[in-house]
Design a protein around this motif. Structure first.
Motif, short mmCIF file in Angstrom:
data_model
loop_
_atom_site.label_atom_id
_atom_site.label_comp_id
_atom_site.label_asym_id
_atom_site.label_seq_id
_atom_site.Cartn_x
_atom_site.Cartn_y
_atom_site.Cartn_z
N LEU A 52 84.05 40.33 72.36
CA LEU A 52 83.90 39.82 73.73
C LEU A 52 82.90 40.65 74.52
N ARG A 53 81.94 39.97 75.13
CA ARG A 53 80.94 40.65 75.98
C ARG A 53 81.13 40.20 77.42
N GLY A 54 80.97 41.14 78.35
CA GLY A 54 81.22 40.90 79.78
C GLY A 54 80.41 39.73 80.32
N ARG A 55 81.06 38.92 81.14
CA ARG A 55 80.41 37.73 81.69
C ARG A 55 79.91 37.96 83.13
N GLY A 56 79.92 39.24 83.57
CA GLY A 56 79.47 39.54 84.93
C GLY A 56 77.96 39.60 85.06
N GLY A 57 77.25 39.55 83.95
CA GLY A 57 75.79 39.53 84.02
C GLY A 57 75.12 40.42 82.99
N ALA A 58 75.74 41.56 82.67
CA ALA A 58 75.05 42.51 81.79
C ALA A 58 75.45 42.34 80.32
N GLY A 59 76.55 41.66 80.06
CA GLY A 59 76.93 41.42 78.67
C GLY A 59 77.43 42.64 77.93
N PHE A 60 77.99 43.59 78.67
CA PHE A 60 78.50 44.81 78.05
C PHE A 60 79.75 44.51 77.22
N GLN A 61 79.87 45.19 76.05
CA GLN A 61 81.04 44.99 75.17
C GLN A 61 82.31 45.39 75.91
N GLU A 214 85.47 35.83 84.61
CA GLU A 214 85.37 35.05 83.37
C GLU A 214 85.73 35.91 82.15
N THR A 215 85.28 37.17 82.16
CA THR A 215 85.61 38.08 81.06
C THR A 215 87.12 38.18 80.89
N GLY A 239 80.23 35.50 70.32
CA GLY A 239 81.34 34.56 70.16
C GLY A 239 81.75 33.92 71.48
N GLY A 240 82.70 33.01 71.36
CA GLY A 240 83.32 32.41 72.54
C GLY A 240 82.54 31.28 73.15
N THR A 241 83.06 30.83 74.27
CA THR A 241 82.37 29.81 75.03
C THR A 241 81.73 30.50 76.23
N LYS A 242 81.03 29.73 77.04
CA LYS A 242 80.42 30.25 78.26
C LYS A 242 80.51 29.16 79.31
#
Ligand SMILES: Cc1cc2nc3c(=O)[nH]c(=O)nc-3n(C[C@H](O)[C@H](O)[C@H](O)COP(=O)(O)O)c2cc1C
Ligand code: SF4
Ligand code: FES
Lengths: 429, 154
Positions: A52-61, A214-215, A239-242
């Protein structure tokens, strides 16, 4: 199995599922199971397996961030979880959709995240302009508390958690996680110097994890259905949806949960229904105001995932696109964006505080037909002066993203304003 | 001095935070709800109650778009002027409001009914152009009839 986990229970225009409906659909099962069968480290591990990668904008693990929180007897006992629900990035309306549509999903995700990092107090940092979210979140927190999902000794596990709703008072920089922490502490919300990073020293100096709405909403689904299922939802490496969105002159502006890595074409043509009659698509800001333009000639078949969008020179950001059409003036649009950034700059560092208003005025002059040849160089120079590493936080580089890319893709537009000494788009709006 | 009901409302929030001064934003919002806006006197009252300097409270108060340090009308119209709403015609909506109400950004109608202010993206970009009156969201608003939703706010 469900291909749209986040939005399966969301029906816009109707009230969100209450506790009973949410539980009937499998809600809070992950909390019961995790508190009974899993150690906090196991929760982190499952989220890590899912990638899972952060959905706040930066995509951090997400799991990596959680693992930075010091644990054990030497670590501070108090730790905090903060849900970043400040959503103010122009063009972005996804977190509102999740909070209004299914508040229990967010609460369940927060319980699991708090358990994973050992936080006993959590905050939802909500923007002031979302009163319906506030109302629904308050009701859901009360229901969850009454059902024993929150409070002391949750389901006999010995784990305690309270969730508090903090409603901000409207300022974009509060979304930056260290500014957010200052805001929560009641201070003027300017960003903090890093390091130390919040997972080590955050709210009131204690270890703090800040995650996007969202994360956090994904966490219950990952625990329920597993890492393989989650990975299988995506189309590419992520992975996952967006939650993808589109606004501007499209037939059906809106928000859709799609596999991570869905192409720009599918989002714009199939979901948003293409452009309104009489309008042609010229540019796309893929993920909120602080991401670089992409253009249909090159990027229509680009998979909208973190890596692909980055390779194309932009960022996935929030995944909510803003569409530029052929009757809207690029210079005017850029001026509008820089006006937003100049108003919302926190004023802490000089390049951003003074530079952005200067850029805005220059763009206004060009738009009004008073531009000079040198102005284009001046704009280029500013995109460098306010670029990454030159300012105290990521706000200014974000402000430069649409400008630097517009100067690359739409340079002719800028030049025409200057040579013709007028705006060529008089009938646009 | 803070009124009893102001003080009670602020104190109710105290258990939520580790430090008293963290209540600053809550306090500003509660006082604004009671008094309509945040005057110099209100800033001083809050500072005293929270044990902060008045300048500190003011530096927080002036930071936020939704804390009003000037007197406002009964209803504040927040017209989104961020990018999606701009593409969809918020400038024309602003012009229409100027024609029908006689006020531009930062101004209040002579009868004290409305104040008009710009606001950053309301997270309603799929309903652009959007505006809020108080806590009520409207969108998409027809720019040529931008005053229509105001009828619901006497
Ligand atoms: C100027 C600025 C504004 C931001 N606004 C938000 C926001 O409104 N919501 C959000 O989740 N993240 C926002 N972020 C990113 C946060 O700092 C942080 O990275 C994010 O909340 C981490 O969550 P994630 O790891 O779950 O993605 C912003 C960053 C910057 C620089
Ligand atoms: S870059 Fe802008 S927003 Fe960030 S600290 Fe500097 S002035 Fe504030
Ligand atoms: S730009 Fe106006 S609501 Fe988002």
């Amino acid at each position: 199995m469900n291909r749209r986990p986040l939005t399966a229970l969301i029906h816009p225009g109707e009230p969100p599922p209450d506790l009973k409906a949410y539980e009937a659909a499998g809600g809070y099962a992950a909390v019961r199971a995790a508190l009974r069968d899993l150690q906090p480290a196991d929760v982190i591990d499952r989220v890590k397996q899912a990638g899972l990668r952060g959905r706040g904008g930066a995509g951090f693990q997400t799991a990596m961030k959680w693992s930075f929180v010091p644990q054990g007897d030497d670590a501070p006992r108090r730790k905090y979880l903060v849900c970043n629900a400040d959503e103010m990035e122009p063009g972005t309306f996804k977190d509102r959709y999740l909070m209004e549509g299914n508040p229990h999903q967010l609460i369940e995700g927060m319980i699991l995240a708090a358990y994973a990092i050992g936080a006993e107090v959590a905050y939802i940092f909500l923007r002031d302009e979302y009163p319906l979210c506030a109302k629904r979140l308050r009701a859901a927190v009360a229901e969850a508390r009454a059902a024993g999902h929150l409070g002391k000794d949750i389901h006999g596990s010995g784990f305690h958690l309270d969730i508090h709703l903090h409603i901000s008072a409207g300022r974009y920089i509060c979304g930056e996680e260290t500014a957010l922490l200052n805001a929560l502490e009641g201070k003027r919300a300017v960003p903090r110097a890093k390091p130390p990073f919040p997972p080590v020293a955050g709210l009131w100096g204690k270890p703090t994890i800040v995650n996007n709405v969202e994360t956090l909403c994904f966490v219950p689904h990952i625990l329920r259905h597993g890492a393989d299922w989650f990975r299988g939802l995506g189309k590419g490496s992520d992975g996952g949806t967006k939650l993808y969105g589109a606004s501007g002159r499209v037939r059906r502006p809106g928000i859709w949960e799609l596999p991570m890595g869905t192409t720009m074409r599918e989002i714009i043509e199939d979901r948003a229904g293409g452009m309104l009659d009489g309008y042609r698509l010229r540019g796309v800001i893929p993920g909120g105001a602080s991401t670089d333009f992409l253009v249909p000639e090159e990027h229509m078949d680009l998979p909208m995932d973190f890596e692909s969008v980055q390779k194309a020179g932009s960022r996935l950001g929030t995944g909510t696109m803003i569409l530029l059409d052929d009757k809207t003036c690029t210079v005017g649009m850029l001026r509008n964006l820089q006006l937003f950034f100049s108003r919302e700059s926190c004023g802490w560092c000089t390049p951003c505080r003074d530079g952005i208003p200067w850029i805005e005025k220059t763009l206004a002059a060009i738009e009004a037909g008073d531009g000079r040849e040198e102005d284009i160089d001046l704009l280029h120079t500013h995109t460098r002066l306010l670029g990454p590493g030159r300012t105290f936080c990521a706000f200014a580089p974000g402000a430069m993203a649409p400008l630097q890319s517009a100067l690359r893709y739409f340079e002719d537009d800028f030049r025409r304003h200057i040579t013709e000494q007028r705006c060529p788009y008089t009938n646009g709006r | 001095m803070l009124s009893d009901s102001e003080r009670k409302a602020i104190e109710a929030e105290l258990p939520l935070y580790e430090r008293r001064r963290s209540l600053c934003i809550e306090a500003l919002k509660i006082v604004q709800e009671h008094r309509g806006w945040v005057s110099d006197e209100a800033v001083a009252d809050i500072a005293e109650f929270l044990g902060m300097g008045a300048d500190e409270v003011d530096s927080v108060a002036t930071f936020y778009n939704r804390i009003h340090r000037h007197e406002t009308g009964r209803h504040v119209i927040y017209l989104c002027d961020s990018v999606s709403c701009w593409i969809m015609g918020c400038d024309r909506a602003r012009e229409r409001l100027r024609e029908t109400l006689g006020i531009d950004f930062g101004e209040t109608t002579p009868d004290g009914r409305f104040t008009l202010l710009p606001i950053a993206c309301l997270g309603a970009c799929d309903r652009a152009p959007a505006l809020m009156v108080g806590d009520e969201l409207y969108g998409p608003v027809d720019p040529a009839k931008a005053e229509e939703p105001l009828g619901k706010h006497p």
